[in-house]
Design a protein around this motif. Structure first.
Motif, PDB file in Angstrom:
ATOM      1  N   LEU A   1       0.911  -1.300   0.019  1.00  0.00           N
ATOM      2  CA  LEU A   1      -0.033  -0.028  -0.067  1.00  0.00           C
ATOM      3  C   LEU A   1       0.862   1.113  -0.102  1.00  0.00           C
ATOM      4  CD1 LEU A   1      -2.860  -1.132   2.741  1.00  0.00           C
ATOM      5  CD2 LEU A   1      -2.838  -1.158   0.174  1.00  0.00           C
ATOM      6  N   ALA A   2       2.082   1.212   0.506  1.00  0.00           N
ATOM      7  CA  ALA A   2       3.074   2.554   0.773  1.00  0.00           C
ATOM      8  C   ALA A   2       4.424   2.175   0.893  1.00  0.00           C
ATOM      9  CB  ALA A   2       2.518   3.357   1.699  1.00  0.00           C
ATOM     10  N   THR A   3       5.290   2.779   0.304  1.00  0.00           N
ATOM     11  CA  THR A   3       6.813   2.500   0.532  1.00  0.00           C
ATOM     12  C   THR A   3       7.314   3.443   1.128  1.00  0.00           C
ATOM     13  OG1 THR A   3       6.942   0.891  -1.481  1.00  0.00           O
ATOM     14  CG2 THR A   3       8.845   1.832  -0.640  1.00  0.00           C
ATOM     15  N   LEU A   4       7.921   3.631   2.145  1.00  0.00           N
ATOM     16  CA  LEU A   4       8.794   4.770   2.592  1.00  0.00           C
ATOM     17  C   LEU A   4      10.346   4.591   2.662  1.00  0.00           C
ATOM     18  CD1 LEU A   4       6.069   4.086   4.515  1.00  0.00           C
ATOM     19  CD2 LEU A   4       7.053   5.646   6.085  1.00  0.00           C
ATOM     20  N   ASP A   5      10.882   5.634   1.757  1.00  0.00           N
ATOM     21  CA  ASP A   5      12.295   5.542   1.490  1.00  0.00           C
ATOM     22  C   ASP A   5      13.098   5.924   2.663  1.00  0.00           C
ATOM     23  OD1 ASP A   5      11.989   4.511  -0.997  1.00  0.00           O
ATOM     24  OD2 ASP A   5      11.293   6.343  -1.798  1.00  0.00           O
ATOM     25  N   LEU A   6      14.195   5.435   3.061  1.00  0.00           N
ATOM     26  CA  LEU A   6      15.205   5.942   4.079  1.00  0.00           C
ATOM     27  C   LEU A   6      16.519   6.133   3.390  1.00  0.00           C
ATOM     28  CD1 LEU A   6      14.265   3.205   6.985  1.00  0.00           C
ATOM     29  CD2 LEU A   6      12.913   5.280   6.133  1.00  0.00           C
ATOM     30  N   SER A   7      17.122   7.270   3.962  1.00  0.00           N
ATOM     31  CA  SER A   7      18.469   7.461   3.573  1.00  0.00           C
ATOM     32  C   SER A   7      19.390   6.987   4.774  1.00  0.00           C
ATOM     33  CB  SER A   7      18.636   9.029   3.078  1.00  0.00           C
ATOM     34  OG  SER A   7      18.119   9.928   4.138  1.00  0.00           O
ATOM     35  N   ALA A   8      20.570   7.167   4.270  1.00  0.00           N
ATOM     36  CA  ALA A   8      21.771   6.883   5.355  1.00  0.00           C
ATOM     37  C   ALA A   8      22.142   8.466   5.883  1.00  0.00           C
ATOM     38  CB  ALA A   8      23.111   6.337   4.707  1.00  0.00           C
ATOM     39  N   GLN A   9      21.284   8.979   7.022  1.00  0.00           N
ATOM     40  CA  GLN A   9      21.640  10.108   7.537  1.00  0.00           C
ATOM     41  C   GLN A   9      22.166  10.153   8.989  1.00  0.00           C
ATOM     42  OE1 GLN A   9      19.551   8.500   9.271  1.00  0.00           O
ATOM     43  NE2 GLN A   9      17.999  10.330   9.863  1.00  0.00           N
TER      44      GLN A   9
END
Length: 227
Positions: free
Chosen positions: A137-145
């Protein structure tokens, strides 16, 4: 007579406050801050009417975690967590190994969100079936932070926290954090809203002002009657 009127006025204002609060609150929004979970304890059924692996229990939201989900307490608060500047209090969610799935049996809609600190780019998926099955239903993108531009709390390498959220149509039953094991910590995991850490119990500022205006109006009428 004067005393009775003051009491009635107070009751009217109190009733108005409750009405404003109930109309402003969204009962479907749930925020997990993981406070009360033991340090390095598997969260397990802490939010599902049971306990974590150390016997601690929380609010029963029908939300179940796997045995590889851990609660970590900030090292500055006596725990073993290598993090700082966490969004709320001292405890966060961390997945050490293997699969990382959360099940919410009753289901939720509208949105999903959280704060995260990550040493890798990854994705979190929202599914309409239990155990990360069915449709995404949804995709949440994470960064290396995790260490970017950190200020404040000096102890802990995972010191930068970013809010991320998504809205979706349909009813979600599970979340897959699998791509982030041993790399990412989470806090204020929020169901039913794309705004991480949203508190449904708070009266929004406009409602607060309206309530204040109502109270002042009633007080003015009270003074006119006395005169």
């Amino acid at each position: 007579m004067q005393k009775f009127y003051k009491s009635s006025l107070a009751k009217t204002i109190a009733a108005s406050a409750l009405l404003a609060a109930s109309s402003a609150a969204n009962a479907d929004v749930i925020v997990l801050d993981f406070e009360g979970v033991g340090n390095s304890a598997a969260i397990n059924e802490f939010y599902n009417g049971g306990t974590d692996s150390q016997g601690n229990s929380g609010v029963d939201y029908d939300i179940s975690f796997g045995s590889n989900s851990l609660g970590l307490i900030d090292g500055d608060a006596g725990g073993s967590g290598n993090f700082a500047n966490e969004p709320s209090a001292d405890t966060v969610l961390f997945f050490l190994t293997g699969t990382a799935i959360l099940n919410y049996t009753p289901g939720f809609d509208t949105g999903f969100s959280f704060f995260y600190s990550s040493s890798t780019a990854a994705q979190v998926f929202v599914y309409d079936g239990l155990n990360a099955t069915g449709n995404v239903l949804a995709t949440l993108d994470l960064s290396a932070q995790f260490s970017d531009n950190c200020v404040g709390d000096p102890n802990g390498q995972f010191c930068n926290w970013t809010a991320v959220g998504a809205t979706f149509a349909g009813t979600a039953l599970s979340i897959d954090f699998g791509g982030t094991v041993n790399q990412t910590a989470y806090d204020d995991v929020t169901f039913g809203s794309a705004v991480a850490g949203e508190n449904p119990g708070e009266i929004p500022e406009p409602a607060g002002y309206a309530l204040l205006a109502l109270g002042l109006g009633l007080l003015a009428k009270s003074r006119k009657r006395k005169s």
